[in-house]
Motif scaffolding. Structure first.
Motif, PDB file in Angstrom:
ATOM      1  N   UNK A 106      66.194 -50.039  38.367  1.00 56.54           N
ATOM      2  CA  UNK A 106      67.088 -51.133  37.996  1.00 56.54           C
ATOM      3  C   UNK A 106      68.508 -50.644  37.742  1.00 56.54           C
ATOM      4  N   UNK A 107      68.581 -49.429  37.257  1.00 53.87           N
ATOM      5  CA  UNK A 107      69.874 -48.888  36.855  1.00 53.87           C
ATOM      6  C   UNK A 107      70.005 -47.447  37.323  1.00 53.87           C
ATOM      7  N   UNK A 108      71.154 -47.107  37.820  1.00 53.95           N
ATOM      8  CA  UNK A 108      71.429 -45.732  38.270  1.00 53.95           C
ATOM      9  C   UNK A 108      72.507 -45.120  37.385  1.00 53.95           C
ATOM     10  N   UNK A 109      72.254 -43.900  36.947  1.00 58.37           N
ATOM     11  CA  UNK A 109      73.223 -43.228  36.082  1.00 58.37           C
ATOM     12  C   UNK A 109      73.419 -41.794  36.561  1.00 58.37           C
ATOM     13  N   UNK A 110      74.664 -41.368  36.607  1.00 52.28           N
ATOM     14  CA  UNK A 110      74.997 -40.003  37.028  1.00 52.28           C
ATOM     15  C   UNK A 110      75.549 -39.228  35.837  1.00 52.28           C
ATOM     16  N   UNK A 111      75.000 -38.048  35.612  1.00 50.32           N
ATOM     17  CA  UNK A 111      75.443 -37.169  34.523  1.00 50.32           C
ATOM     18  C   UNK A 111      76.128 -35.952  35.123  1.00 50.32           C
ATOM     19  N   UNK A 112      77.277 -35.593  34.570  1.00 49.62           N
ATOM     20  CA  UNK A 112      78.040 -34.429  35.028  1.00 49.62           C
ATOM     21  C   UNK A 112      77.743 -33.250  34.105  1.00 49.62           C
ATOM     22  N   UNK A 113      77.430 -32.104  34.689  1.00 52.62           N
ATOM     23  CA  UNK A 113      77.149 -30.888  33.926  1.00 52.62           C
ATOM     24  C   UNK A 113      78.214 -29.837  34.251  1.00 52.62           C
ATOM     25  N   UNK A 114      78.761 -29.217  33.213  1.00 52.44           N
ATOM     26  CA  UNK A 114      79.756 -28.166  33.366  1.00 52.44           C
ATOM     27  C   UNK A 114      79.292 -26.915  32.641  1.00 52.44           C
ATOM     28  N   UNK A 115      79.459 -25.782  33.259  1.00 50.84           N
ATOM     29  CA  UNK A 115      79.098 -24.516  32.616  1.00 50.84           C
ATOM     30  C   UNK A 115      80.001 -23.407  33.134  1.00 50.84           C
ATOM     31  N   UNK A 204      74.143 -24.585  29.666  1.00 49.15           N
ATOM     32  CA  UNK A 204      75.036 -25.558  30.280  1.00 49.15           C
ATOM     33  C   UNK A 204      76.170 -25.870  29.308  1.00 49.15           C
ATOM     34  N   UNK A 205      77.123 -24.964  29.246  1.00 52.22           N
ATOM     35  CA  UNK A 205      78.339 -25.192  28.468  1.00 52.22           C
ATOM     36  C   UNK A 205      79.461 -24.355  29.049  1.00 52.22           C
TER      37      UNK A 205
END
Length: 274
Positions: A106-115, A204-205
């Motif tokens: 029903x819903x799409x979500x994108x998460x950005x990871x930076x390290x 992941x930082x």
């Protein structure tokens, strides 16, 4: 009343837009300052600097974290030849970004990871598969059901660190008492070895610019503590003569066939402790 309500709506909308624009300007300034700071570090260390590289995931694909998600990018990459811990290495460090998109139908979500990370490819040969990290809950749970790591003479070291290695003999040779003391007295990054390259990260930082120097100092201390018999057995003949750990008083830049083309300076002055 309707006119007043309409004015209020537009006023609130204008404030929201202004806040979004201000946040975007601030974020852009922070990124610009970060790029400038890391570019300066690269220049100081004699490394090349690349603002963005879409091929980093291919170059580092032997490490699982560089295969996650999509839209993968290397950012603020510093790369070149260096001498770390008395060893000639190819040094690569910088930032890495990837995205993971999830959908529940029903819903799409994108998460950005930076390290941030540092990788060295030393003249010293290393096992094909080595992982050293702080012991976590899942590691302890795995040990309970038989998925154990390597245990060492120091129970404190074995309790705090999870060590997996395809060459158990190398692991025991590497983690002699001096090396274990170094780990126990500091907060080491996670270490992975694949295909002759050592990768160092802290999850992941992103590191602050000053953290790159601190992590390089730690890596310098780590490589300088690789036991003499391990270095002697695994260094190529043309490197062994100039390794200051095997030959105190000798420097990689001094004498021999390399005198006409000295390597880059070490990260620390001779005798300096990281």
């Amino acid at each position: 009343m309707e006119a007043f309500g309409g004015c209020a709506f537009f006023a609130i909308g204008a404030v929201v837009i202004a806040v979004i624009i201000a946040a975007a300007i601030h974020a852009a300034r922070v990124e610009r300052e970060r790029t400038e700071a890391l570019s300066a570090i690269a220049a100081r260390l004699g490394l090349s600097f690349t603002r963005e590289d879409a091929s980093l995931d291919d170059r580092m694909s032997r490490f699982p974290m560089f295969t996650l998600g999509h839209s993968r990018r290397g950012l603020n990459l510093m790369e070149g030849a260096a001498v770390v811990g008395g060893l000639r290495v190819r040094l690569l460090m910088g930032d890495y970004r990837y995205r993971i998109t999830r959908s529940d139908g029903k819903r799409t979500r994108t998460t950005v990871y930076n390290l941030s990370f540092a990788a060295v490819s030393p003249s010293l040969s290393v096992p094909e598969d080595l992982t050293v990290r702080a012991e976590g809950f899942l590691d302890k749970l795995g040990a309970m059901i038989g998925f154990d790591d390597i245990d060492f003479e120091s129970s404190e070291f074995s309790k705090r660190f999870h060590v997996k290695c395809s060459d158990r003999r190398f692991a025991f040779d590497l983690f002699e008492p001096r090396m274990m003391e170094y780990f126990l007295a500091s907060t080491p990054p996670t270490i992975h070895a694949r295909g002759g390259t050592l990768l160092f990260d802290r999850g992941v930082r992103r590191w602050e610019p000053g953290d790159f120097d601190a992590n390089l100092a730690w890596i310098d201390g780590f490589l300088s503590r690789v036991p003499r018999h391990v270095r002697d057995a695994r260094l190529p003949d043309h490197e062994r003569e100039f390794d200051p750990v095997l030959n105190p008083g000798r420097t990689l830049a001094g004498g021999g066939s390399d005198a006409a083309a000295p390597p880059p300076p070490p990260l620390h002055s001779p005798g300096e402790q990281p």
